[in-house]
Write a protein that holds these residues in place. Structure first.
Motif, short mmCIF file in Angstrom:
data_model
loop_
_atom_site.label_atom_id
_atom_site.label_comp_id
_atom_site.label_asym_id
_atom_site.label_seq_id
_atom_site.Cartn_x
_atom_site.Cartn_y
_atom_site.Cartn_z
N LEU A 20 -53.26 41.71 31.04
CA LEU A 20 -53.51 42.45 32.64
C LEU A 20 -53.48 41.05 33.53
O LEU A 20 -53.96 40.27 33.34
N ARG B 185 -52.91 41.39 36.58
CA ARG B 185 -52.91 42.28 38.29
C ARG B 185 -54.09 42.51 38.36
O ARG B 185 -54.55 42.25 39.43
N ASP B 186 -54.07 44.25 37.63
CA ASP B 186 -55.19 44.70 38.02
C ASP B 186 -56.40 45.19 37.05
O ASP B 186 -55.57 44.18 35.39
N PRO B 187 -57.33 45.37 37.50
CA PRO B 187 -58.46 45.73 36.35
C PRO B 187 -58.72 46.04 34.86
O PRO B 187 -57.66 47.22 34.89
N SER C 9 -57.70 49.59 36.18
CA SER C 9 -56.45 50.83 36.35
C SER C 9 -55.48 51.15 35.51
O SER C 9 -54.99 51.87 35.63
N ALA C 10 -55.58 50.17 34.34
CA ALA C 10 -54.89 50.31 33.70
C ALA C 10 -55.11 51.14 32.56
O ALA C 10 -54.08 51.73 32.22
N ASP D 270 -57.60 39.85 29.13
CA ASP D 270 -57.24 39.39 30.33
C ASP D 270 -57.21 37.58 29.53
O ASP D 270 -57.80 37.35 28.46
N GLN E 94 -47.80 43.08 32.86
CA GLN E 94 -47.31 43.28 34.25
C GLN E 94 -46.46 42.41 34.49
O GLN E 94 -46.00 41.20 34.23
N GLY F 57 -45.64 45.29 39.94
CA GLY F 57 -46.78 46.82 39.81
C GLY F 57 -46.69 47.46 38.91
O GLY F 57 -46.86 48.65 39.04
N TRP G 198 -45.97 48.38 34.15
CA TRP G 198 -45.83 47.26 33.04
C TRP G 198 -44.80 47.10 31.88
O TRP G 198 -43.72 48.23 31.97
#
Length: 145
Positions: free
Chosen positions: A8, A10-12, A15-16, A109, A136, A139, A141
């Motif tokens: 991870l 960009r997104d937490p 979200s994934a 992360d 990522q 936007g 994967w």
């Protein structure tokens, strides 16, 4: 056994996980989501219920009534009371259940990067384990190295 490592940036994790859970549920499978962080488990629950304006991913918490009927079960332990063959680890701390899952999504992360590297090396030594690394890129994967 297959393990997909998701770095991870960009997104937490919430979200994934919504994307992963949507694909697993869309294929008619069940998912166990594991995190040792109560706050994160609550955020995951909320994110799954509010995926989009016209959709949601039904889920519940381990230890509550009807956990065996939940398509997505959120827990602090790798015990699939809902019969899941797929597990997502949301907190970056590797753990395994008594029985191996067909596929595990391991999200980590920057703060858990070193642990993820150690887990990658340990799993590489085991027979019968396929592992893939995703990161990522903007936007989306993409599979890496």
């Amino acid at each position: 056994m297959r393990v997909d490592f998701y770095q991870l940036s960009r997104d937490p994790a919430e979200s994934a996980l919504a994307l992963i859970a949507g694909k697993v549920a869309g294929n008619g499978e069940r998912l166990l989501v594991v995190s040792g962080d109560l706050g994160q488990r609550q955020r995951i629950c909320q994110a799954l219920w509010s995926v989009g304006p016209e959709s949601f991913l039904a889920n519940g918490f381990a230890g509550e009534n009807g956990e065996d009927r939940q398509p997505i079960l959120i827990s602090d332990e790798p015990q699939p009371a809902n019969g899941a063959k797929f597990m997502a680890i949301a907190d970056g701390q590797w753990r395994e259940g008594a029985e191996p899952f067909a596929r595990t999504f391991f999200l980590f992360d920057q703060s858990t990067l070193q642990h993820a590297r150690e887990t990658w090396r340990a799993l590489r030594e085991r027979e019968g384990v396929e592992h893939y690394y995703w990161k990522q890129d903007g936007g989306r994967w993409v599979q890496a190295g």
